[in-house]
Design an enzyme around this catalytic site. Structure first.
Site, PDB file in Angstrom:
ATOM      1  N   ASN A  91       2.407 -11.670  11.731  1.00 43.00           N
ATOM      2  CA  ASN A  91       1.385 -11.077  11.085  1.00 43.00           C
ATOM      3  C   ASN A  91       0.542 -12.297  10.452  1.00 43.00           C
ATOM      4  O   ASN A  91      -0.498 -12.272  10.482  1.00 43.00           O
ATOM      5  CB  ASN A  91       1.890 -10.147   9.792  1.00 43.00           C
ATOM      6  CG  ASN A  91       2.047  -8.772  10.534  1.00 43.00           C
ATOM      7  OD1 ASN A  91       1.266  -8.167  10.741  1.00 43.00           O
ATOM      8  ND2 ASN A  91       3.475  -8.473  10.873  1.00 43.00           N
ATOM      9  N   ILE A 130      11.624  -9.480  -3.995  1.00 41.99           N
ATOM     10  CA  ILE A 130      10.717  -8.696  -5.003  1.00 41.99           C
ATOM     11  C   ILE A 130       9.967  -9.525  -5.730  1.00 41.99           C
ATOM     12  O   ILE A 130      10.168 -10.694  -6.370  1.00 41.99           O
ATOM     13  CB  ILE A 130      11.876  -8.216  -6.130  1.00 41.99           C
ATOM     14  CG1 ILE A 130      12.673  -7.344  -5.179  1.00 41.99           C
ATOM     15  CG2 ILE A 130      11.059  -7.010  -6.963  1.00 41.99           C
ATOM     16  CD1 ILE A 130      12.140  -5.942  -4.536  1.00 41.99           C
ATOM     17  N   HIS A 181       4.198  -2.461   5.724  1.00 39.51           N
ATOM     18  CA  HIS A 181       5.724  -2.089   5.747  1.00 39.51           C
ATOM     19  C   HIS A 181       6.009  -1.264   6.946  1.00 39.51           C
ATOM     20  O   HIS A 181       4.727  -0.374   7.417  1.00 39.51           O
ATOM     21  CB  HIS A 181       5.905  -0.956   4.630  1.00 39.51           C
ATOM     22  CG  HIS A 181       7.362  -0.520   4.532  1.00 39.51           C
ATOM     23  ND1 HIS A 181       8.225  -1.224   4.067  1.00 39.51           N
ATOM     24  CD2 HIS A 181       7.933   0.621   4.914  1.00 39.51           C
ATOM     25  CE1 HIS A 181       9.524  -0.747   4.072  1.00 39.51           C
ATOM     26  NE2 HIS A 181       9.167   0.515   4.795  1.00 39.51           N
TER      27      HIS A 181
HETATM   28  C1  GRF Z   1       6.664  -7.271   9.526  1.00 41.61           C
HETATM   29  O1  GRF Z   1       6.976  -6.411  10.761  1.00 41.61           O
HETATM   30  C2  GRF Z   1       6.543  -5.992   8.430  1.00 41.61           C
HETATM   31  O2  GRF Z   1       6.563  -4.778   8.754  1.00 41.61           O
HETATM   32  C3  GRF Z   1       7.632  -6.352   7.535  1.00 41.61           C
HETATM   33  O3  GRF Z   1       8.136  -7.588   7.832  1.00 41.61           O
HETATM   34  C4  GRF Z   1       7.612  -8.022   9.254  1.00 41.61           C
HETATM   35  C5  GRF Z   1       7.474  -9.513   9.044  1.00 41.61           C
HETATM   36  O4  GRF Z   1       7.234  -9.948  10.475  1.00 41.61           O
HETATM   37  N1  GRF Z   1       7.144  -6.082   6.237  1.00 41.61           N
HETATM   38  P1  GRF Z   1       6.516 -11.148  10.869  1.00 41.61           P
HETATM   39  O5  GRF Z   1       7.308 -12.337  10.094  1.00 41.61           O
HETATM   40  O6  GRF Z   1       5.091 -11.124  10.410  1.00 41.61           O
HETATM   41  O7  GRF Z   1       6.752 -11.463  12.122  1.00 41.61           O
END
Ligand code: GRF
Length: 187
Positions: free
Chosen positions: A16, A90, A107
């Site tokens: 991401n 957290i 999420h």
């Molecule tokens: C994401 O898919 C999100 O849903 C969750 O953690 C994952 C992180 O994936 N909060 P990346 O590190 O961005 O590949």
């Protein structure tokens, strides 16, 4: 357009993060990624900081004042938005209070369903018809802040944890940037 400076918090792969960095190069995308914070020295996502010459900070969360170090760096880079992208830690109440409505998270479920960890496993176990992802503001309660954007898809019989993850993350790569655009459209 004058872009705002944003910081992305990670703990792992950083797909991401990479997607947001690519998006941020578009002239009309509202943010620059100006700082990356990881609570894991071995997080694969740090490679994207190095590759793109973005300042990064690795924090030792066992140290009592690690959030102060983050705050200091955020001040230096004039950060006005914090994007949590797989940050598995957290955040303290006082930190959240300092950045009220300025911390967002992605999420992998249709919140309020399946807050917390092991989302895909629980989605399958519960025989959900539909799942997806949610981008939301972060408040003091886990995965409970106001929704900004939610994107979903219907499950099929072949879906297992890996497939669900792939499908969900594909949606996240759309929803996270969309949420950021939405936030700044009204500010
Ligand atoms: C994401 O898919 C999100 O849903 C969750 O953690 C994952 C992180 O994936 N909060 P990346 O590190 O961005 O590949």
């Amino acid at each position: 357009m004058v872009k705002k400076n944003a910081c992305v918090f990670i703990s792992g792969r950083g797909s991401n993060l990479n997607n947001l960095i690519i998006k941020s190069r578009e002239y009309n995308f509202p943010i620059n990624i100006s700082l990356i914070v990881s609570n894991k020295a071995e997080a694969l996502g740090i490679v994207y900081a190095k590759k793109n010459n973005i300042p990064y900070l690795i924090v030792d969360t066992k140290k009592r004042y690690f959030e102060n170090l983050i705050l200091k760096k955020m001040k230096k880079y004039k950060i006005s938005l914090i994007c949590l992208a797989g940050y598995m830690r957290i955040i303290s109440k006082s930190f959240i209070f300092n950045f009220k409505n300025k911390i967002i998270n992605v999420h992998p479920s249709l919140l309020p369903k399946f807050k917390g960890l092991n989302t895909y496993k629980r989605v399958l176990k519960n025989k959900e018809i539909k799942t997806g992802c949610t981008v939301h503001y972060v408040n003091e309660k886990l995965d409970s802040g106001n929704k900004i954007i939610q994107r979903g898809f219907f499950l099929n019989n072949q879906d297992d944890i890996e497939i669900l993850k792939k499908k969900t993350q594909k949606l996240e790569y759309k929803a996270f940037p969309e949420a950021i655009i939405k936030i700044y459209r009204y500010n």
